[in-house]
Design a protein around this motif. Structure first.
Motif, short mmCIF file in Angstrom:
data_model
loop_
_atom_site.label_atom_id
_atom_site.label_comp_id
_atom_site.label_asym_id
_atom_site.label_seq_id
_atom_site.Cartn_x
_atom_site.Cartn_y
_atom_site.Cartn_z
N LEU A 269 -22.74 -4.79 -4.58
CA LEU A 269 -22.80 -4.33 -5.97
C LEU A 269 -23.54 -5.35 -6.85
CD1 LEU A 269 -22.06 -2.21 -8.07
CD2 LEU A 269 -19.82 -3.33 -8.29
N ALA A 270 -23.25 -6.61 -6.62
CA ALA A 270 -23.93 -7.65 -7.39
C ALA A 270 -25.43 -7.61 -7.14
CB ALA A 270 -23.35 -9.02 -7.03
N LYS A 271 -25.80 -7.47 -5.88
CA LYS A 271 -27.23 -7.41 -5.54
C LYS A 271 -27.89 -6.18 -6.16
CE LYS A 271 -30.36 -7.72 -1.63
NZ LYS A 271 -30.49 -7.84 -0.18
N ALA A 272 -27.21 -5.03 -6.07
CA ALA A 272 -27.78 -3.78 -6.61
C ALA A 272 -27.92 -3.84 -8.13
CB ALA A 272 -26.91 -2.60 -6.21
N SER A 273 -27.01 -4.56 -8.78
CA SER A 273 -27.03 -4.61 -10.24
C SER A 273 -27.72 -5.86 -10.78
CB SER A 273 -25.60 -4.52 -10.80
OG SER A 273 -24.84 -5.65 -10.39
N GLY A 274 -28.16 -6.75 -9.86
CA GLY A 274 -28.83 -7.96 -10.29
C GLY A 274 -27.91 -8.94 -10.97
N ARG A 275 -26.63 -8.90 -10.59
CA ARG A 275 -25.65 -9.77 -11.22
C ARG A 275 -25.12 -10.80 -10.23
NH1 ARG A 275 -21.40 -6.35 -14.06
NH2 ARG A 275 -20.98 -8.34 -15.05
N ASN A 276 -24.49 -11.80 -10.76
CA ASN A 276 -23.87 -12.85 -9.96
C ASN A 276 -22.54 -12.31 -9.41
OD1 ASN A 276 -21.79 -15.05 -9.73
ND2 ASN A 276 -23.62 -16.30 -10.06
N PRO A 277 -22.28 -12.48 -8.11
CA PRO A 277 -21.03 -11.98 -7.53
C PRO A 277 -19.78 -12.55 -8.20
CG PRO A 277 -22.53 -12.59 -5.77
CD PRO A 277 -23.15 -13.05 -7.06
N MET A 278 -19.81 -13.82 -8.57
CA MET A 278 -18.64 -14.42 -9.22
C MET A 278 -18.42 -13.83 -10.61
SD MET A 278 -17.21 -16.30 -7.04
CE MET A 278 -16.07 -17.22 -8.05
N ALA A 279 -19.49 -13.61 -11.35
CA ALA A 279 -19.37 -13.01 -12.67
C ALA A 279 -18.84 -11.59 -12.56
CB ALA A 279 -20.71 -13.02 -13.39
N LEU A 280 -19.32 -10.86 -11.58
CA LEU A 280 -18.86 -9.49 -11.35
C LEU A 280 -17.38 -9.48 -10.99
CD1 LEU A 280 -19.89 -6.55 -11.13
CD2 LEU A 280 -20.29 -6.99 -8.72
N THR A 281 -16.97 -10.40 -10.14
CA THR A 281 -15.56 -10.51 -9.75
C THR A 281 -14.69 -10.87 -10.95
OG1 THR A 281 -16.21 -11.17 -7.53
CG2 THR A 281 -13.96 -11.66 -8.19
N ALA A 282 -15.14 -11.81 -11.76
CA ALA A 282 -14.38 -12.20 -12.95
C ALA A 282 -14.24 -11.03 -13.92
CB ALA A 282 -15.05 -13.39 -13.64
N GLU A 283 -15.31 -10.27 -14.09
CA GLU A 283 -15.25 -9.10 -14.98
C GLU A 283 -14.25 -8.06 -14.45
OE1 GLU A 283 -18.05 -5.41 -16.42
OE2 GLU A 283 -19.03 -7.28 -15.87
N ALA A 284 -14.28 -7.84 -13.15
CA ALA A 284 -13.35 -6.88 -12.55
C ALA A 284 -11.90 -7.34 -12.73
CB ALA A 284 -13.67 -6.69 -11.07
N LEU A 285 -11.65 -8.62 -12.54
CA LEU A 285 -10.30 -9.14 -12.72
C LEU A 285 -9.85 -9.04 -14.17
CD1 LEU A 285 -10.36 -12.23 -10.34
CD2 LEU A 285 -8.93 -10.18 -10.13
N ARG A 286 -10.76 -9.34 -15.11
CA ARG A 286 -10.42 -9.20 -16.53
C ARG A 286 -10.02 -7.77 -16.85
NH1 ARG A 286 -14.27 -13.10 -17.35
NH2 ARG A 286 -15.99 -11.64 -17.49
N ALA A 287 -10.80 -6.81 -16.36
CA ALA A 287 -10.51 -5.40 -16.62
C ALA A 287 -9.17 -5.00 -16.01
CB ALA A 287 -11.64 -4.52 -16.08
N TYR A 288 -8.91 -5.46 -14.79
CA TYR A 288 -7.65 -5.13 -14.12
C TYR A 288 -6.47 -5.72 -14.88
CZ TYR A 288 -3.85 -5.25 -10.77
OH TYR A 288 -2.63 -5.11 -10.18
N VAL A 289 -6.56 -6.99 -15.25
CA VAL A 289 -5.46 -7.64 -15.95
C VAL A 289 -5.22 -6.97 -17.30
CG1 VAL A 289 -4.75 -9.81 -17.07
CG2 VAL A 289 -5.67 -9.83 -14.73
N ALA A 290 -6.28 -6.64 -18.02
CA ALA A 290 -6.13 -5.97 -19.32
C ALA A 290 -5.43 -4.62 -19.15
CB ALA A 290 -7.50 -5.79 -19.98
N ARG A 291 -5.82 -3.87 -18.12
CA ARG A 291 -5.18 -2.58 -17.87
C ARG A 291 -3.70 -2.76 -17.54
NH1 ARG A 291 -6.26 0.27 -12.49
NH2 ARG A 291 -4.33 -0.79 -12.09
N GLU A 292 -3.39 -3.70 -16.69
CA GLU A 292 -1.99 -3.94 -16.31
C GLU A 292 -1.18 -4.39 -17.52
OE1 GLU A 292 -0.41 -3.41 -13.19
OE2 GLU A 292 -2.26 -2.27 -12.98
N GLU A 293 -1.77 -5.22 -18.39
CA GLU A 293 -1.06 -5.64 -19.60
C GLU A 293 -0.74 -4.45 -20.50
OE1 GLU A 293 -2.58 -10.22 -20.29
OE2 GLU A 293 -3.80 -8.60 -21.11
N ARG A 294 -1.69 -3.51 -20.63
CA ARG A 294 -1.44 -2.30 -21.43
C ARG A 294 -0.33 -1.46 -20.81
NH1 ARG A 294 -7.05 -2.30 -21.45
NH2 ARG A 294 -7.13 -0.60 -19.95
#
Length: 80
Positions: free
Chosen positions: A16-41
């Protein structure tokens, strides 16, 4: 923090990172932020619901199902 993920997830992140031209670590951090925010809600909603129930602020079971049955009848012409 160190995180170990199963190889198949690491492969998905890398692809996914390669297809989107993004850094794998940044992509992982974004996914974790979204997951944690959803769980907090979700947890906040559960706490709010429990507090409301303790105050007696809830809809009785029969009333909920009566409204649901009416909606089903209105929409589908049949009972659940």
């Amino acid at each position: 923090m160190t995180l170990t993920v199963p190889p198949e997830i690491e492969e998905q992140i890398t692809a996914l990172a390669k297809a989107s031209g993004r850094n794998p670590m940044a992509l992982t951090a974004e996914a974790l932020r979204a997951y944690v925010a959803r769980e907090e809600r979700i947890v906040a909603g559960i706490r709010e619901g429990l507090a409301a129930a303790e105050r007696g602020e809830f809809v009785p079971h029969d009333e909920v199902f009566d409204k649901l049955e009416k909606k089903l009848l209105d929409k589908y012409g049949t009972r659940a």
